[in-house]
Motif scaffolding. Structure first.
Motif, PDB file in Angstrom:
ATOM      1  N   GLY A  45       0.276  29.615  11.607  1.00 61.70           N
ATOM      2  CA  GLY A  45      -0.754  29.982  10.634  1.00 61.70           C
ATOM      3  C   GLY A  45      -1.669  31.073  11.159  1.00 61.70           C
ATOM      4  O   GLY A  45      -2.059  31.992  10.425  1.00 61.70           O
ATOM      5  N   ALA A  46      -1.997  31.005  12.446  1.00 62.88           N
ATOM      6  CA  ALA A  46      -2.889  32.002  13.046  1.00 62.88           C
ATOM      7  C   ALA A  46      -2.294  33.399  12.921  1.00 62.88           C
ATOM      8  O   ALA A  46      -3.019  34.386  12.735  1.00 62.88           O
ATOM      9  CB  ALA A  46      -3.126  31.660  14.514  1.00 62.88           C
ATOM     10  N   SER A  47      -0.959  33.496  13.002  1.00 61.10           N
ATOM     11  CA  SER A  47      -0.297  34.791  12.858  1.00 61.10           C
ATOM     12  C   SER A  47      -0.209  35.200  11.390  1.00 61.10           C
ATOM     13  O   SER A  47      -0.374  36.374  11.048  1.00 61.10           O
ATOM     14  CB  SER A  47       1.105  34.730  13.483  1.00 61.10           C
ATOM     15  OG  SER A  47       1.819  35.918  13.237  1.00 61.10           O
ATOM     16  N   ILE A  48       0.030  34.231  10.522  1.00 60.58           N
ATOM     17  CA  ILE A  48       0.077  34.518   9.079  1.00 60.58           C
ATOM     18  C   ILE A  48      -1.249  35.132   8.633  1.00 60.58           C
ATOM     19  O   ILE A  48      -1.280  36.132   7.898  1.00 60.58           O
ATOM     20  CB  ILE A  48       0.356  33.223   8.271  1.00 60.58           C
ATOM     21  CG1 ILE A  48       1.747  32.674   8.605  1.00 60.58           C
ATOM     22  CG2 ILE A  48       0.227  33.490   6.770  1.00 60.58           C
ATOM     23  CD1 ILE A  48       2.052  31.310   7.994  1.00 60.58           C
ATOM     24  N   PRO A  54       4.628  34.416  10.280  1.00 55.05           N
ATOM     25  CA  PRO A  54       4.292  33.437  11.320  1.00 55.05           C
ATOM     26  C   PRO A  54       4.655  33.871  12.740  1.00 55.05           C
ATOM     27  O   PRO A  54       4.229  33.231  13.707  1.00 55.05           O
ATOM     28  CB  PRO A  54       5.087  32.195  10.911  1.00 55.05           C
ATOM     29  CG  PRO A  54       6.216  32.709  10.088  1.00 55.05           C
ATOM     30  CD  PRO A  54       5.713  33.938   9.388  1.00 55.05           C
ATOM     31  N   LEU A  55       5.461  34.931  12.866  1.00 62.25           N
ATOM     32  CA  LEU A  55       5.845  35.402  14.205  1.00 62.25           C
ATOM     33  C   LEU A  55       6.300  36.859  14.085  1.00 62.25           C
ATOM     34  O   LEU A  55       7.218  37.150  13.326  1.00 62.25           O
ATOM     35  CB  LEU A  55       6.995  34.539  14.748  1.00 62.25           C
ATOM     36  CG  LEU A  55       7.542  34.904  16.129  1.00 62.25           C
ATOM     37  CD1 LEU A  55       6.507  34.631  17.211  1.00 62.25           C
ATOM     38  CD2 LEU A  55       8.808  34.109  16.437  1.00 62.25           C
ATOM     39  N   ILE A  74       1.454  24.280  15.998  1.00 60.93           N
ATOM     40  CA  ILE A  74       1.297  25.153  14.832  1.00 60.93           C
ATOM     41  C   ILE A  74       1.400  24.342  13.544  1.00 60.93           C
ATOM     42  O   ILE A  74       1.923  23.242  13.522  1.00 60.93           O
ATOM     43  CB  ILE A  74       2.336  26.294  14.824  1.00 60.93           C
ATOM     44  CG1 ILE A  74       3.748  25.729  14.983  1.00 60.93           C
ATOM     45  CG2 ILE A  74       2.072  27.327  15.880  1.00 60.93           C
ATOM     46  CD1 ILE A  74       4.579  25.948  13.787  1.00 60.93           C
ATOM     47  N   GLY A  75       0.860  24.925  12.483  1.00 61.44           N
ATOM     48  CA  GLY A  75       0.949  24.288  11.170  1.00 61.44           C
ATOM     49  C   GLY A  75      -0.393  23.740  10.711  1.00 61.44           C
ATOM     50  O   GLY A  75      -1.325  23.568  11.498  1.00 61.44           O
ATOM     51  N   LEU A  90       8.249  32.025   5.449  1.00 59.16           N
ATOM     52  CA  LEU A  90       6.990  32.641   5.879  1.00 59.16           C
ATOM     53  C   LEU A  90       5.955  31.609   6.317  1.00 59.16           C
ATOM     54  O   LEU A  90       4.826  31.930   6.646  1.00 59.16           O
ATOM     55  CB  LEU A  90       6.410  33.495   4.744  1.00 59.16           C
ATOM     56  CG  LEU A  90       7.179  34.768   4.415  1.00 59.16           C
ATOM     57  CD1 LEU A  90       6.562  35.485   3.222  1.00 59.16           C
ATOM     58  CD2 LEU A  90       7.220  35.719   5.612  1.00 59.16           C
ATOM     59  N   ARG A  91       6.347  30.335   6.303  1.00 56.66           N
ATOM     60  CA  ARG A  91       5.398  29.280   6.666  1.00 56.66           C
ATOM     61  C   ARG A  91       5.326  29.118   8.191  1.00 56.66           C
ATOM     62  O   ARG A  91       6.215  29.576   8.909  1.00 56.66           O
ATOM     63  CB  ARG A  91       5.821  27.953   6.021  1.00 56.66           C
ATOM     64  CG  ARG A  91       5.697  28.000   4.508  1.00 56.66           C
ATOM     65  CD  ARG A  91       6.149  26.710   3.864  1.00 56.66           C
ATOM     66  NE  ARG A  91       6.341  26.920   2.436  1.00 56.66           N
ATOM     67  CZ  ARG A  91       6.972  26.083   1.617  1.00 56.66           C
ATOM     68  NH1 ARG A  91       7.487  24.960   2.104  1.00 56.66           N
ATOM     69  NH2 ARG A  91       7.102  26.350   0.337  1.00 56.66           N
ATOM     70  N   PRO A  92       4.284  28.443   8.688  1.00 54.25           N
ATOM     71  CA  PRO A  92       4.094  28.323  10.144  1.00 54.25           C
ATOM     72  C   PRO A  92       5.329  27.827  10.893  1.00 54.25           C
ATOM     73  O   PRO A  92       5.684  28.379  11.941  1.00 54.25           O
ATOM     74  CB  PRO A  92       2.936  27.318  10.249  1.00 54.25           C
ATOM     75  CG  PRO A  92       2.178  27.469   8.978  1.00 54.25           C
ATOM     76  CD  PRO A  92       3.184  27.811   7.924  1.00 54.25           C
TER      77      PRO A  92
END
Ligand code: IPM
Ligand code: MG
Length: 360
Positions: A45-48, A54-55, A74-75, A90-92
């Motif tokens: 999530g932090a990357s989204i 997510p990466l 993550i999540g 595209l999810r965590p």
């Protein structure tokens, strides 16, 4: 010598528990005279939130250029977090699967053992616990159902979804070899878990594990069907040393095994490839419900950091010292909320990190 470590704090309680693990690592580095240089990376999530994915490829490259990756979790909350309105890829969680695949981390080690100090937290009856248990779940991590072709289609107004479970003998052989090697350093027992009474992929799994087993005559090999294994884990967990299994079975059984220890907040994990490189993370998730409250148990991440020292950096002495420090803190009666019992002293995330670091 300065070791390059990539650090992925992640989401939820991730940043808080990783901070404590780094604190403990720094204490070990000071005591044993080695250097650690951390590079912080975004994933999940932090990357989204920053990159929309997510990466990123850049993150993968930086991770590859380091000696090991230390990760939090993550999540977010699937019901309320905007991350779960995105397409599945595209999810965590997709970030986690992608980093495992990109770094070829096919061997996932999930130790599950009962700390004598935490016996009261174990949900099993005393006569089942007996002398306690200590097993290593070896989960294949980059093949099988989680990486096979999948699709959802609509045919004549009827929705239909397909996932594919495939394994090549090479994928099975390399994880089996790791399993036997690890067993050799433990109690020399491998229980290979499959569903060979139904699945072709499991029949191949069993055949290849048998072949590999011939090279390890000193290791006792047995086979167990996965449904039976789920039952045996709560009936007699002490019978297991190394449980060797494919991706989805290992996902499910490792959660079960961690629960019978009564303390998922205590369990570490390592994901390895054919080199010394590895990704180290706690077995538990990001616990969004307690994020930011300062109460999460950092011990699983601290122990994952110890695994990193042992498997990727060959710093066994420092790893031993961290593990001993954790035991010492438990012996002195300090507990986070998840493992709290009567007569113990309740501490928060930071305090727990400080206590362990001081005892390294
Ligand atoms: C785990 C998790 C992941 C997995 C999810 C988050 C994709 O459950 O590490 O066990 O299934 O591998
Ligand atoms: Mg899981």
């Amino acid at each position: 010598m300065e070791h390059k470590i990539a650090v992925i704090p992640g989401d939820g309680i991730g940043p808080a528990i990783v901070a404590e693990a780094c604190k403990v690592l720094d204490a070990a580095a000071a005591k044993f005279g080695f250097g650690l240089c951390y590079t912080e990376l975004l994933m999940g999530g932090a990357s989204i939130d920053v990159h929309g994915v997510p990466l990123t490829d850049e993150t993968i490259e930086t991770a590859k250029a380091s000696e090991a990756v230390l990760m939090g979790s993550i999540g977010g909350d699937a019901k309320t977090s905007p991350w779960y309105k995105l397409e599945p890829q595209l999810r965590p969680e997709a970030g986690l699967l992608k980093i495992r695949k990109s770094l070829n981390l096919f061997a996932n080690l999930r130790p599950a053992y009962l700390y004598e100090e935490l016996r009261a937290a174990c949900p099993l009856r005393d006569e089942i616990i007996g002398e306690g248990f200590d097993m290593m779940i070896m989960r294949e991590l980059t093949g099988g159902l989680y990486f096979g072709a999948r699709q959802t289609v609509e045919e004549n107004g009827v929705r239909k979804a397909t996932d594919t479970l495939d394994y090549s003998e090479n994928e099975i052989r390399r994880i089996a070899i790791k399993g036997f090697e690890i067993a050799r350093k433990r109690r020399k027992k491998v229980c290979s878990v499959d569903k060979a009474n139904v699945l072709d992929s499991s029949r191949l799994w069993r055949a290849v594990v048998e072949e590999v087993g011939k090279d390890y005559p000193d290791v006792e090999l047995s086979h167990m069907l996965v449904d039976n294994c789920a039952m045996q884990l709560v009936r007699d967990p002490a019978q297991f040393d190394v449980i060797l299994t494919e991706n989805m079975f290992g996902d499910i059984l490792s959660d079960e095994a961690s629960m019978v220890t009564g303390s998922i907040g205590m369990l570490s994990s390592a994901s390895l490839n054919e080199t010394k490189f590895g990704l180290y993370e706690p077995s538990h998730g990001s616990a969004p419900d307690i994020a930011g409250k300062g109460i999460a148990n950092p011990i699983a991440t601290v122990l994952s950091a110890a695994m990193m020292l042992r498997y990727s950096l060959d710093l066994d002495e420092a790893a031993d010292a961290i593990e001993a420090a954790v035991k010492q803190v438990l012996k002195e009666g300090y507990r986070t909320g998840d493992i709290m019992s009567e007569g113990c002293t309740l501490v928060g995330t930071k305090e727990m990190g400080d206590l362990i670091a001081a005892r390294v």
